[in-house]
Design a protein around this motif. Structure first.
Motif, PDB file in Angstrom:
ATOM      1  N   UNK A   1       3.508   3.130   9.707  1.00 57.60           N
ATOM      2  CA  UNK A   1       3.291   4.304   9.078  1.00 57.60           C
ATOM      3  C   UNK A   1       3.250   4.659   7.982  1.00 57.60           C
ATOM      4  N   UNK A   2       2.225   4.976   7.325  1.00 54.39           N
ATOM      5  CA  UNK A   2       2.456   4.703   5.798  1.00 54.39           C
ATOM      6  C   UNK A   2       2.566   6.070   4.831  1.00 54.39           C
TER       7      UNK A   2
ATOM      8  N   UNK B   1      -0.763   3.428  10.757  1.00 52.47           N
ATOM      9  CA  UNK B   1      -2.147   2.830  10.095  1.00 52.47           C
ATOM     10  C   UNK B   1      -2.165   1.501  10.924  1.00 52.47           C
ATOM     11  N   UNK B   2      -3.511   0.894  10.183  1.00 45.94           N
ATOM     12  CA  UNK B   2      -3.248  -1.241  10.867  1.00 45.94           C
ATOM     13  C   UNK B   2      -3.204  -1.742   9.634  1.00 45.94           C
ATOM     14  N   UNK B   3      -3.099  -3.076   8.892  1.00 44.08           N
ATOM     15  CA  UNK B   3      -3.045  -3.867   7.804  1.00 44.08           C
ATOM     16  C   UNK B   3      -3.464  -4.839   8.609  1.00 44.08           C
TER      17      UNK B   3
ATOM     18  N   UNK C   1      -6.200  -2.134   4.860  1.00 44.82           N
ATOM     19  CA  UNK C   1      -5.713  -1.356   5.385  1.00 44.82           C
ATOM     20  C   UNK C   1      -6.380  -0.227   6.377  1.00 44.82           C
ATOM     21  N   UNK C   2      -6.458   0.616   7.803  1.00 45.06           N
ATOM     22  CA  UNK C   2      -7.107   1.710   8.248  1.00 45.06           C
ATOM     23  C   UNK C   2      -6.122   2.640   8.537  1.00 45.06           C
ATOM     24  N   UNK C   3      -6.341   3.500   7.870  1.00 40.47           N
ATOM     25  CA  UNK C   3      -5.347   4.377   7.766  1.00 40.47           C
ATOM     26  C   UNK C   3      -6.133   5.635   8.317  1.00 40.47           C
ATOM     27  N   UNK C   4      -5.415   6.242   9.581  1.00 40.70           N
ATOM     28  CA  UNK C   4      -6.091   6.906  10.948  1.00 40.70           C
ATOM     29  C   UNK C   4      -5.316   8.553  10.694  1.00 40.70           C
TER      30      UNK C   4
ATOM     31  N   UNK D   1       0.468  -6.595  -4.905  1.00 44.20           N
ATOM     32  CA  UNK D   1      -0.290  -5.396  -5.522  1.00 44.20           C
ATOM     33  C   UNK D   1      -1.125  -5.185  -4.687  1.00 44.20           C
ATOM     34  N   UNK D   2      -1.891  -6.143  -3.483  1.00 45.32           N
ATOM     35  CA  UNK D   2      -2.403  -5.456  -2.576  1.00 45.32           C
ATOM     36  C   UNK D   2      -1.637  -4.139  -1.701  1.00 45.32           C
ATOM     37  N   UNK D   3      -0.820  -5.346  -1.483  1.00 46.15           N
ATOM     38  CA  UNK D   3       0.117  -4.220  -0.397  1.00 46.15           C
ATOM     39  C   UNK D   3       0.729  -3.192  -1.400  1.00 46.15           C
ATOM     40  N   UNK D   4       1.318  -3.481  -2.360  1.00 45.45           N
ATOM     41  CA  UNK D   4       1.490  -2.148  -3.255  1.00 45.45           C
ATOM     42  C   UNK D   4       0.705  -0.946  -2.855  1.00 45.45           C
ATOM     43  N   UNK D   5      -0.893  -1.453  -3.421  1.00 45.42           N
ATOM     44  CA  UNK D   5      -1.577  -0.740  -3.500  1.00 45.42           C
ATOM     45  C   UNK D   5      -1.530   0.450  -2.454  1.00 45.42           C
ATOM     46  N   UNK D   6      -1.610  -0.385  -1.169  1.00 47.61           N
ATOM     47  CA  UNK D   6      -2.069   0.442   0.870  1.00 47.61           C
ATOM     48  C   UNK D   6      -0.677   1.231   0.549  1.00 47.61           C
ATOM     49  N   UNK D   7       0.292   0.103   0.223  1.00 44.12           N
ATOM     50  CA  UNK D   7       2.202   1.426   0.589  1.00 44.12           C
ATOM     51  C   UNK D   7       1.857   2.482  -0.361  1.00 44.12           C
ATOM     52  N   UNK D   8       1.457   2.972  -1.409  1.00 44.87           N
ATOM     53  CA  UNK D   8       1.461   4.168  -2.495  1.00 44.87           C
ATOM     54  C   UNK D   8       0.616   5.148  -1.573  1.00 44.87           C
TER      55      UNK D   8
END
Length: 105
Positions: A27-28, A33-35, A56-59, A82-89
């Motif tokens: 959950x972001x 989400x699904x990563x 990442x797919x966020x609903x 960096x990719x994960x930090x972008x998604x988590x933000x």
């Protein structure tokens, strides 16, 4: 998130050496989400390039938002955090109730 299989299909059918490395369901910022991390190869007549992706797919309110970060497989480790930090933000806000002037797709 049963619709996730729809995101696998184009790569699985159209890409060479497709492989899923991980799939998680965080959950972001209050959004489900699904990563996915996966790899595939782009194959040309005289060349081949291995790629690796974090998607990442966020609903949010029945709308799917898809974010894809990718690089060549050999450099993915340099960018993974960096990719994960972008998604988590990512924060998706509920649209206003009055959407008369909104663009709706």
């Amino acid at each position: 998130m049963i619709f996730i299989n729809r995101f696998y299909t184009p790569y699985n059918i159209g890409a060479d050496q497709y492989e899923v490395y991980s799939e998680e369901y965080p959950t972001i910022h209050d959004t489900d989400a699904c990563i996915l991390e996966f790899g595939y190869a782009i194959v040309g007549a005289d060349a081949k390039q291995a790629m690796r992706c974090m998607t990442a797919v966020l609903i949010h309110h029945d709308v799917a938002y898809v974010i894809t970060c990718k690089s060549r497989a050999e450099t993915f480790g340099l960018y993974r955090q960096a990719f994960r930090a972008c998604i988590d933000s990512i924060r998706i806000e509920t649209p206003p109730i009055d959407t008369d002037n909104a663009v709706i797709h």
